[in-house]
Write a protein that holds these residues in place. Structure first.
Motif, mmCIF file in Angstrom:
data_model
loop_
_atom_site.group_PDB
_atom_site.id
_atom_site.type_symbol
_atom_site.label_atom_id
_atom_site.label_comp_id
_atom_site.label_asym_id
_atom_site.label_seq_id
_atom_site.Cartn_x
_atom_site.Cartn_y
_atom_site.Cartn_z
ATOM 1 N N ILE A 124 1.965 -0.276 8.971
ATOM 2 C CA ILE A 124 1.668 -0.865 7.661
ATOM 3 C C ILE A 124 1.408 0.214 6.602
ATOM 4 O O ILE A 124 1.595 -0.027 5.412
ATOM 5 N N VAL A 125 0.995 1.422 7.016
ATOM 6 C CA VAL A 125 0.770 2.478 6.017
ATOM 7 C C VAL A 125 1.514 3.783 6.361
ATOM 8 O O VAL A 125 2.451 4.167 5.658
ATOM 9 N N HIS A 135 -1.291 12.507 13.474
ATOM 10 C CA HIS A 135 -1.946 11.348 14.110
ATOM 11 C C HIS A 135 -3.033 11.840 15.055
ATOM 12 O O HIS A 135 -3.360 13.035 15.031
ATOM 13 N N SER A 136 -3.545 10.945 15.896
ATOM 14 C CA SER A 136 -4.715 11.315 16.708
ATOM 15 C C SER A 136 -4.396 12.414 17.726
ATOM 16 O O SER A 136 -5.316 13.068 18.215
ATOM 17 N N ALA A 144 -4.369 8.069 5.789
ATOM 18 C CA ALA A 144 -4.532 6.636 6.102
ATOM 19 C C ALA A 144 -4.942 6.513 7.555
ATOM 20 O O ALA A 144 -4.126 6.263 8.443
ATOM 21 N N VAL A 145 -6.247 6.719 7.793
ATOM 22 C CA VAL A 145 -6.759 6.760 9.167
ATOM 23 C C VAL A 145 -7.840 5.699 9.395
ATOM 24 O O VAL A 145 -7.775 4.912 10.339
ATOM 25 N N GLY A 146 -8.852 5.693 8.517
ATOM 26 C CA GLY A 146 -9.981 4.789 8.733
ATOM 27 C C GLY A 146 -11.176 5.500 9.332
ATOM 28 O O GLY A 146 -11.881 4.939 10.175
ATOM 29 N N ARG A 147 -11.394 6.790 8.921
ATOM 30 C CA ARG A 147 -12.568 7.552 9.367
ATOM 31 C C ARG A 147 -13.183 8.296 8.198
ATOM 32 O O ARG A 147 -12.560 9.200 7.644
ATOM 33 N N ARG A 198 -0.071 6.969 11.361
ATOM 34 C CA ARG A 198 1.318 6.563 11.651
ATOM 35 C C ARG A 198 1.417 5.071 11.938
ATOM 36 O O ARG A 198 2.209 4.635 12.773
ATOM 37 N N SER A 199 0.564 4.269 11.273
ATOM 38 C CA SER A 199 0.649 2.820 11.503
ATOM 39 C C SER A 199 1.904 2.258 10.842
ATOM 40 O O SER A 199 2.469 2.856 9.926
ATOM 41 N N THR A 246 -2.402 -1.143 -5.218
ATOM 42 C CA THR A 246 -1.764 -1.976 -4.197
ATOM 43 C C THR A 246 -1.654 -3.424 -4.679
ATOM 44 O O THR A 246 -0.607 -4.070 -4.526
ATOM 45 N N LEU A 279 -13.019 12.374 7.387
ATOM 46 C CA LEU A 279 -12.130 13.075 8.335
ATOM 47 C C LEU A 279 -11.554 14.323 7.672
ATOM 48 O O LEU A 279 -11.385 15.356 8.302
ATOM 49 N N VAL A 318 -6.064 6.681 1.346
ATOM 50 C CA VAL A 318 -5.786 5.251 1.550
ATOM 51 C C VAL A 318 -6.933 4.575 2.307
ATOM 52 O O VAL A 318 -7.094 3.359 2.255
ATOM 53 N N GLY A 319 -7.747 5.347 2.994
ATOM 54 C CA GLY A 319 -8.777 4.795 3.874
ATOM 55 C C GLY A 319 -9.765 3.876 3.167
ATOM 56 O O GLY A 319 -10.088 4.069 1.996
ATOM 57 N N ILE A 320 -10.195 2.853 3.900
ATOM 58 C CA ILE A 320 -11.274 1.980 3.417
ATOM 59 C C ILE A 320 -12.260 1.854 4.573
ATOM 60 O O ILE A 320 -11.915 1.323 5.627
ATOM 61 N N THR A 322 0.835 -1.212 0.000
ATOM 62 C CA THR A 322 0.000 0.000 0.000
ATOM 63 C C THR A 322 0.867 1.257 0.000
ATOM 64 O O THR A 322 0.582 2.230 -0.713
HETATM 65 P P1 NDP Z 1 -4.565 2.085 11.984
HETATM 66 O O1 NDP Z 1 -5.863 2.073 12.728
HETATM 67 O O2 NDP Z 1 -3.489 1.128 12.333
HETATM 68 O O3 NDP Z 1 -3.948 3.558 12.093
HETATM 69 C C1 NDP Z 1 -4.749 4.698 11.967
HETATM 70 C C2 NDP Z 1 -3.911 5.936 12.202
HETATM 71 O O4 NDP Z 1 -4.769 7.068 12.124
HETATM 72 C C3 NDP Z 1 -3.259 5.995 13.584
HETATM 73 O O5 NDP Z 1 -1.905 6.407 13.451
HETATM 74 C C4 NDP Z 1 -4.088 7.016 14.347
HETATM 75 O O6 NDP Z 1 -3.351 7.780 15.266
HETATM 76 C C5 NDP Z 1 -4.543 7.925 13.232
HETATM 77 N N1 NDP Z 1 -5.773 8.640 13.616
HETATM 78 C C6 NDP Z 1 -6.899 8.147 14.203
HETATM 79 N N2 NDP Z 1 -7.806 9.115 14.384
HETATM 80 C C7 NDP Z 1 -7.248 10.254 13.916
HETATM 81 C C8 NDP Z 1 -7.687 11.598 13.841
HETATM 82 N N3 NDP Z 1 -8.908 11.970 14.297
HETATM 83 N N4 NDP Z 1 -6.865 12.514 13.317
HETATM 84 C C9 NDP Z 1 -5.635 12.169 12.867
HETATM 85 N N5 NDP Z 1 -5.168 10.911 12.891
HETATM 86 C C10 NDP Z 1 -5.964 9.968 13.431
HETATM 87 O O7 NDP Z 1 -4.975 1.945 10.455
HETATM 88 P P2 NDP Z 1 -4.106 1.486 9.154
HETATM 89 O O8 NDP Z 1 -2.940 2.394 8.985
HETATM 90 O O9 NDP Z 1 -3.898 0.027 9.165
HETATM 91 O O10 NDP Z 1 -5.164 1.796 8.008
HETATM 92 C C11 NDP Z 1 -5.645 3.099 7.774
HETATM 93 C C12 NDP Z 1 -6.771 3.054 6.769
HETATM 94 O O11 NDP Z 1 -6.239 2.571 5.523
HETATM 95 C C13 NDP Z 1 -7.903 2.094 7.129
HETATM 96 O O12 NDP Z 1 -9.120 2.643 6.655
HETATM 97 C C14 NDP Z 1 -7.579 0.831 6.366
HETATM 98 O O13 NDP Z 1 -8.723 0.066 6.074
HETATM 99 C C15 NDP Z 1 -6.966 1.414 5.114
HETATM 100 N N6 NDP Z 1 -6.029 0.513 4.415
HETATM 101 C C16 NDP Z 1 -6.091 0.496 3.052
HETATM 102 C C17 NDP Z 1 -5.236 -0.293 2.325
HETATM 103 C C18 NDP Z 1 -5.310 -0.224 0.822
HETATM 104 O O14 NDP Z 1 -4.679 -1.028 0.124
HETATM 105 N N7 NDP Z 1 -6.037 0.727 0.232
HETATM 106 C C19 NDP Z 1 -4.280 -1.193 2.974
HETATM 107 C C20 NDP Z 1 -4.191 -1.001 4.402
HETATM 108 C C21 NDP Z 1 -5.067 -0.190 5.079
HETATM 109 P P3 NDP Z 1 -2.679 7.147 16.603
HETATM 110 O O15 NDP Z 1 -1.439 6.456 16.128
HETATM 111 O O16 NDP Z 1 -2.406 8.339 17.439
HETATM 112 O O17 NDP Z 1 -3.704 6.217 17.179
#
Ligand code: NDP
Length: 283
Positions: free
Chosen positions: A166-167, A186-187, A205-208, A163-164, A262, A211, A226-228, A138
């Motif tokens: 994996i992404v 990040h959060s 790449a957050v997952g919201r 900041r995961s 990807t 956002l 990147v989010g899904i 990714t």
């Molecule tokens: P994680 O949940 O591991 O990480 C999410 C990150 O977002 C964390 O670093 C978190 O901060 C940060 N975050 C959460 N809330 C907020 C906010 N309100 N403001 C700013 N930053 C925030 O997720 P992944 O990295 O694994 O995946 C992210 C997204 O990408 C998901 O939707 C996933 O489904 C998607 N994805 C897509 C792929 C693709 O091929 N298209 C492959 C892999 C993932 P903190 O570290 O402080 O908690």
């Protein structure tokens, strides 16, 4: 301004990989992916089915192991076996993992030369140290999209939200390697909109859902979503309010943006791993 067609970029990459795979097969090497599916989750199964179909159409062989409610030890053992099997060139373990099991612990069983989705913490460490390694597919896909869109990264202001391992982190490392000036949010970031608005290149790449809106984006920027996320209605959406942002920036849609690229990068990595004799040759 407007949408970036990820599927087109994916097609181009896949075509090049098909040529590489044909060349390997002529030399008697059958590029092979070992894939472990440690769940009977339906959406995972359908993703893996489609990955397998695409891999086979370009000549990559698959060794697939499905495990139902396995323990972490069982998953690690199967992954470890694939990693030591000389007929297997790339190893992938699908999520979700059994409860409490960390991707890094499973990934640690994959030799870096076969770690085609950058799941081994050693691969991330090597990437950070500037040594040859596979980055997660990714993260590489994000860079491929920027390259394809001819975005000049040298001295560009890049902001990565997330900041995961994996992404977010590997994307930030790859952008630094391309000479961008990188900020990671990040959060706990204060004033996300203020940070994000400085970006020439914004990777989210957050997952919201939603956002990121137009107030987070500089006019003329490029945004990689990147989010899904699955909405209550069952639709797949990213982290960015695409309809608002596409009026002022270029943006990858969800679906049809980062996802297909990807998959193509992953296939390219398998061909790369099959063709390389040493890790130095894989990236
Ligand atoms: P994680 O949940 O591991 O990480 C999410 C990150 O977002 C964390 O670093 C978190 O901060 C940060 N975050 C959460 N809330 C907020 C906010 N309100 N403001 C700013 N930053 C925030 O997720 P992944 O990295 O694994 O995946 C992210 C997204 O990408 C998901 O939707 C996933 O489904 C998607 N994805 C897509 C792929 C693709 O091929 N298209 C492959 C892999 C993932 P903190 O570290 O402080 O908690």
């Amino acid at each position: 301004l407007g949408l970036i067609e990820g599927r087109q970029i994916a097609e181009i990459l896949r075509g090049a990989t098909a040529v590489d795979v044909a060349g390997l097969r002529e030399k008697g090497v059958a590029p092979t992916l070992g894939i472990v599916v440690p769940t009977d989750d339906k959406s995972t199964a359908s993703y893996v089915d489609s990955l397998v179909r695409v891999a086979e159409t370009i000549g990559i062989d698959i060794r697939r192991t499905d495990l139902v409610e396995p323990s972490g030890e069982e998953v690690a053992a199967v992954v470890g076996e694939l990693s030591t099997n000389p007929d297997v060139h790339g190893v992938l373990c699908q999520s979700p993992l059994p409860p409490g099991v960390l991707l890094g612990d499973i990934g640690a069983q994959i030799h870096p030369s076969k770690d085609v989705d950058g799941a081994n913490p050693t691969s991330l460490g090597r990437l950070a140290a500037g040594l040859p390694a596979f980055a997660p597919a990714t993260a590489q896909a994000v860079i491929e999209i920027l390259r394809h869109e001819q975005v000049g990264l040298r001295a560009a202001d890049a902001v990565v939200v997330g900041r995961s391992n994996i992404v977010g982190k590997p994307v930030a490392l790859l952008l630094v390697a391309e000479d961008a000036t990188v900020t990671v949010c990040h959060s706990q970031t204060e004033d996300l909109a203020g940070q994000a608005r400085r970006a020439d290149v914004l990777v989210v790449a957050v997952g919201r859902p939603k956002l990121i809106g137009a107030e987070h984006v500089k006019r003329g920027a490029i945004v990689v979503d990147v989010g899904i996320n699955v909405t209550g209605e069952g639709d797949i959406v990213g982290d960015v309010d695409t309809a608002a942002v596409e009026q002022i920036a270029r943006i990858t849609p969800v679906p049809g943006g980062v996802g297909p690229v990807t998959t193509s990068v992953l296939l390219r990595n398998i061909a790369g791993a099959a063709g390389a004799k040493r890790l130095e040759e894989v990236t």
